[in-house]
Write a protein that holds these residues in place. Structure first.
Motif, mmCIF file in Angstrom:
data_model
loop_
_atom_site.group_PDB
_atom_site.id
_atom_site.type_symbol
_atom_site.label_atom_id
_atom_site.label_comp_id
_atom_site.label_asym_id
_atom_site.label_seq_id
_atom_site.Cartn_x
_atom_site.Cartn_y
_atom_site.Cartn_z
ATOM 1 N N ARG A 218 0.827 -1.221 0.000
ATOM 2 C CA ARG A 218 0.000 0.000 0.000
ATOM 3 C C ARG A 218 0.859 1.269 0.000
ATOM 4 O O ARG A 218 0.588 2.237 0.705
ATOM 5 N N GLY A 219 1.927 1.220 -0.811
ATOM 6 C CA GLY A 219 2.765 2.408 -0.962
ATOM 7 C C GLY A 219 3.940 2.471 -0.009
ATOM 8 O O GLY A 219 4.762 3.375 -0.101
ATOM 9 N N VAL A 220 4.041 1.518 0.912
ATOM 10 C CA VAL A 220 5.172 1.463 1.856
ATOM 11 C C VAL A 220 6.175 0.444 1.335
ATOM 12 O O VAL A 220 5.825 -0.710 1.102
ATOM 13 N N LEU A 221 7.437 0.865 1.147
ATOM 14 C CA LEU A 221 8.414 0.002 0.472
ATOM 15 C C LEU A 221 9.230 -0.883 1.411
ATOM 16 O O LEU A 221 9.913 -1.798 0.955
ATOM 17 N N SER A 222 9.203 -0.594 2.697
ATOM 18 C CA SER A 222 9.981 -1.414 3.630
ATOM 19 C C SER A 222 9.157 -1.589 4.902
ATOM 20 O O SER A 222 7.961 -1.825 4.830
ATOM 21 N N ARG A 223 9.778 -1.463 6.066
ATOM 22 C CA ARG A 223 8.962 -1.658 7.269
ATOM 23 C C ARG A 223 8.756 -0.352 8.018
ATOM 24 O O ARG A 223 9.598 0.548 7.970
ATOM 25 N N THR A 224 7.624 -0.282 8.703
ATOM 26 C CA THR A 224 7.354 0.887 9.554
ATOM 27 C C THR A 224 7.259 0.477 11.013
ATOM 28 O O THR A 224 7.338 1.331 11.891
ATOM 29 N N SER A 225 7.072 -0.819 11.292
ATOM 30 C CA SER A 225 6.968 -1.223 12.701
ATOM 31 C C SER A 225 8.322 -0.988 13.373
ATOM 32 O O SER A 225 9.374 -1.198 12.762
ATOM 33 N N GLY A 226 8.263 -0.530 14.598
ATOM 34 C CA GLY A 226 9.497 -0.145 15.298
ATOM 35 C C GLY A 226 9.738 1.352 15.209
ATOM 36 O O GLY A 226 10.645 1.881 15.852
ATOM 37 N N SER A 227 8.938 2.060 14.428
ATOM 38 C CA SER A 227 9.084 3.523 14.340
ATOM 39 C C SER A 227 8.748 4.149 15.693
ATOM 40 O O SER A 227 7.852 3.677 16.386
ATOM 41 N N SER A 228 9.451 5.219 16.030
ATOM 42 C CA SER A 228 9.141 5.905 17.295
ATOM 43 C C SER A 228 9.617 7.349 17.232
ATOM 44 O O SER A 228 10.538 7.681 16.479
ATOM 45 N N ALA A 229 8.989 8.164 18.068
ATOM 46 C CA ALA A 229 9.401 9.572 18.154
ATOM 47 C C ALA A 229 10.829 9.665 18.690
ATOM 48 O O ALA A 229 11.589 10.565 18.309
ATOM 49 N N THR A 230 11.211 8.734 19.545
ATOM 50 C CA THR A 230 12.573 8.740 20.104
ATOM 51 C C THR A 230 13.609 8.538 19.003
ATOM 52 O O THR A 230 14.608 9.260 18.925
ATOM 53 N N LEU A 231 13.338 7.543 18.147
ATOM 54 C CA LEU A 231 14.238 7.294 17.019
ATOM 55 C C LEU A 231 14.247 8.516 16.085
ATOM 56 O O LEU A 231 15.295 8.931 15.576
ATOM 57 N N GLY A 232 13.075 9.112 15.883
ATOM 58 C CA GLY A 232 12.970 10.287 15.023
ATOM 59 C C GLY A 232 13.776 11.452 15.560
ATOM 60 O O GLY A 232 14.455 12.153 14.803
ATOM 61 N N LYS A 233 13.713 11.661 16.868
ATOM 62 C CA LYS A 233 14.469 12.777 17.463
ATOM 63 C C LYS A 233 15.979 12.539 17.333
ATOM 64 O O LYS A 233 16.737 13.448 16.986
ATOM 65 N N GLN A 234 16.372 11.297 17.578
ATOM 66 C CA GLN A 234 17.794 10.936 17.439
ATOM 67 C C GLN A 234 18.287 11.233 16.021
ATOM 68 O O GLN A 234 19.346 11.818 15.814
ATOM 69 N N LEU A 235 17.492 10.832 15.053
ATOM 70 C CA LEU A 235 17.847 11.008 13.649
ATOM 71 C C LEU A 235 17.875 12.498 13.282
ATOM 72 O O LEU A 235 18.782 12.971 12.595
ATOM 73 N N PHE A 236 16.888 13.237 13.752
ATOM 74 C CA PHE A 236 16.811 14.672 13.457
ATOM 75 C C PHE A 236 18.029 15.398 14.041
ATOM 76 O O PHE A 236 18.659 16.229 13.365
ATOM 77 N N ASP A 237 18.377 15.071 15.269
ATOM 78 C CA ASP A 237 19.528 15.713 15.911
ATOM 79 C C ASP A 237 20.839 15.327 15.214
ATOM 80 O O ASP A 237 21.736 16.154 15.045
ATOM 81 N N LEU A 238 20.911 14.073 14.797
ATOM 82 C CA LEU A 238 22.104 13.592 14.106
ATOM 83 C C LEU A 238 22.287 14.315 12.762
ATOM 84 O O LEU A 238 23.385 14.786 12.434
ATOM 85 N N VAL A 239 21.214 14.409 11.998
ATOM 86 C CA VAL A 239 21.300 15.093 10.700
ATOM 87 C C VAL A 239 21.630 16.569 10.914
ATOM 88 O O VAL A 239 22.405 17.157 10.164
ATOM 89 N N THR A 240 21.064 17.160 11.964
ATOM 90 C CA THR A 240 21.373 18.559 12.280
ATOM 91 C C THR A 240 22.871 18.742 12.537
ATOM 92 O O THR A 240 23.501 19.640 11.980
ATOM 93 N N GLU A 241 23.436 17.866 13.355
ATOM 94 C CA GLU A 241 24.885 17.925 13.635
ATOM 95 C C GLU A 241 25.701 17.838 12.356
ATOM 96 O O GLU A 241 26.669 18.574 12.150
ATOM 97 N N GLN A 242 25.310 16.907 11.499
ATOM 98 C CA GLN A 242 26.050 16.694 10.249
ATOM 99 C C GLN A 242 25.919 17.912 9.326
ATOM 100 O O GLN A 242 26.876 18.296 8.653
ATOM 101 N N MET A 243 24.720 18.509 9.300
ATOM 102 C CA MET A 243 24.510 19.708 8.472
ATOM 103 C C MET A 243 25.427 20.823 8.925
ATOM 104 O O MET A 243 26.025 21.517 8.115
ATOM 105 N N ILE A 244 25.512 20.996 10.240
ATOM 106 C CA ILE A 244 26.333 22.079 10.773
ATOM 107 C C ILE A 244 27.793 21.864 10.388
ATOM 108 O O ILE A 244 28.470 22.780 9.927
ATOM 109 N N ALA A 245 28.244 20.622 10.537
ATOM 110 C CA ALA A 245 29.632 20.320 10.178
ATOM 111 C C ALA A 245 29.884 20.642 8.700
ATOM 112 O O ALA A 245 30.951 21.114 8.317
ATOM 113 N N LEU A 246 28.865 20.414 7.886
ATOM 114 C CA LEU A 246 29.003 20.606 6.446
ATOM 115 C C LEU A 246 29.031 22.093 6.050
ATOM 116 O O LEU A 246 29.733 22.480 5.133
ATOM 117 N N VAL A 247 28.259 22.920 6.735
ATOM 118 C CA VAL A 247 28.112 24.303 6.261
ATOM 119 C C VAL A 247 28.760 25.359 7.147
ATOM 120 O O VAL A 247 29.007 26.464 6.691
#
Ligand SMILES: [Zn+2]
Length: 254
Positions: A218-247
């Motif tokens: 139904r339009g989902v290409l992999s898995r969504t079970s195990g998703s969480s706001a905690t994992l999302g926050k970790q990922l968002f903060d990680l990408v933010t750190e990497q962006m800062i290092a880049l620019v």
């Protein structure tokens, strides 16, 4: 680490803008309107780069531009494809030309650095082409340009530690990372279903006739079970750190 409120370029006046952006970084989020399974809204690919652009603007005292809401087409092996209603797209040639014209007019401003954050998988090559062609024409002069899709900043080590059965970014469409980021950023927009697709498509293969069921659930290409706001926050903060290092280094170069 966030010390300032993020500033919107479009909220400046014409009289203010040249002085305000002189020597600063401008950040343009580029998204799309694309089906994201039964549990996520159509504008996931816009909301994630938009949130990252606001965060980055606040941290480096730059300006964010309005999110570019439309994208190039969704493909079956990386976005579920056009068999799902709600995907609104333009063709790659029009998209590239649109980006070039917009960037050319933006270049009349005296900013120092341009950062483009992409949120829709299929956009990437067209964004790079638009920048490359403009750069060949001298549009950016000495100014720095940094363009990336947000997932390109996620280190392999984080993936290995947190997503043991990671299917590849092409197949992360509407999957555990986007669902988790949305649970962190916009939990009110995430529906309760957590569909899984047991056999994510391989990257770099296109086959006709299309078989929607084998490519996705139904339009989902992999898995969504195990998703969480905690994992999302970790990922968002990680990408933010990497962006800062880049620019940040370029922002501070005198
Ligand atoms: Zn997406």
């Amino acid at each position: 680490m966030e010390s300032l409120a993020a500033k919107a370029l479009a909220e400046l006046t014409s009289a203010e803008i040249e002085r305000a952006v002189a020597g600063k970084t401008l950040i343009w989020p580029i998204g799309g309107i694309e089906q994201h399974g039964p549990h996520l809204p159509l504008n996931v690919d816009s909301l994630i780069p938009k949130a990252l652009s606001h965060r980055l603007a606040a941290i480096i005292d730059g300006f964010y531009l309005p999110v570019q809401p439309l994208s190039v087409r969704s493909l079956p092996q990386s976005g579920g494809g056009l068999i799902f209603p709600g995907t609104i797209y333009i063709d790659g040639g029009t998209f590239t030309r649109y980006l070039q014209r917009t960037l050319a007019s933006l270049c009349r401003l005296p900013f120092k650095q341009l950062v483009i954050i992409n949120g829709h998988y299929e956009n990437e090559a067209f964004i790079f082409e638009a920048i490359d062609e403009l750069s060949g024409n001298g549009a950016f002069g000495e100014r720095a340009v940094t363009a990336f899709s947000w997932w390109s900043l996620v280190p392999d080590a984080w993936i290995a530690a947190n997503l043991p059965d990671f299917p590849g970014w092409h197949a992360e469409h509407a999957g555990i990372t986007e669902t988790s980021l949305m649970l962190h950023l916009h939990p009110d927009l995430v529906r309760s279903e957590r569909p899984d697709h047991p056999s994510p498509p391989m990257a770099g293969i296109y086959r006709l006739p299309l078989d929607g069921d084998s490519a996705s659930t139904r339009g989902v290409l992999s898995r969504t079970s195990g998703s969480s706001a905690t994992l999302g926050k970790q990922l968002f903060d990680l990408v933010t750190e990497q962006m800062i290092a880049l620019v940040e280094r370029r922002q501070n170069d005198k």
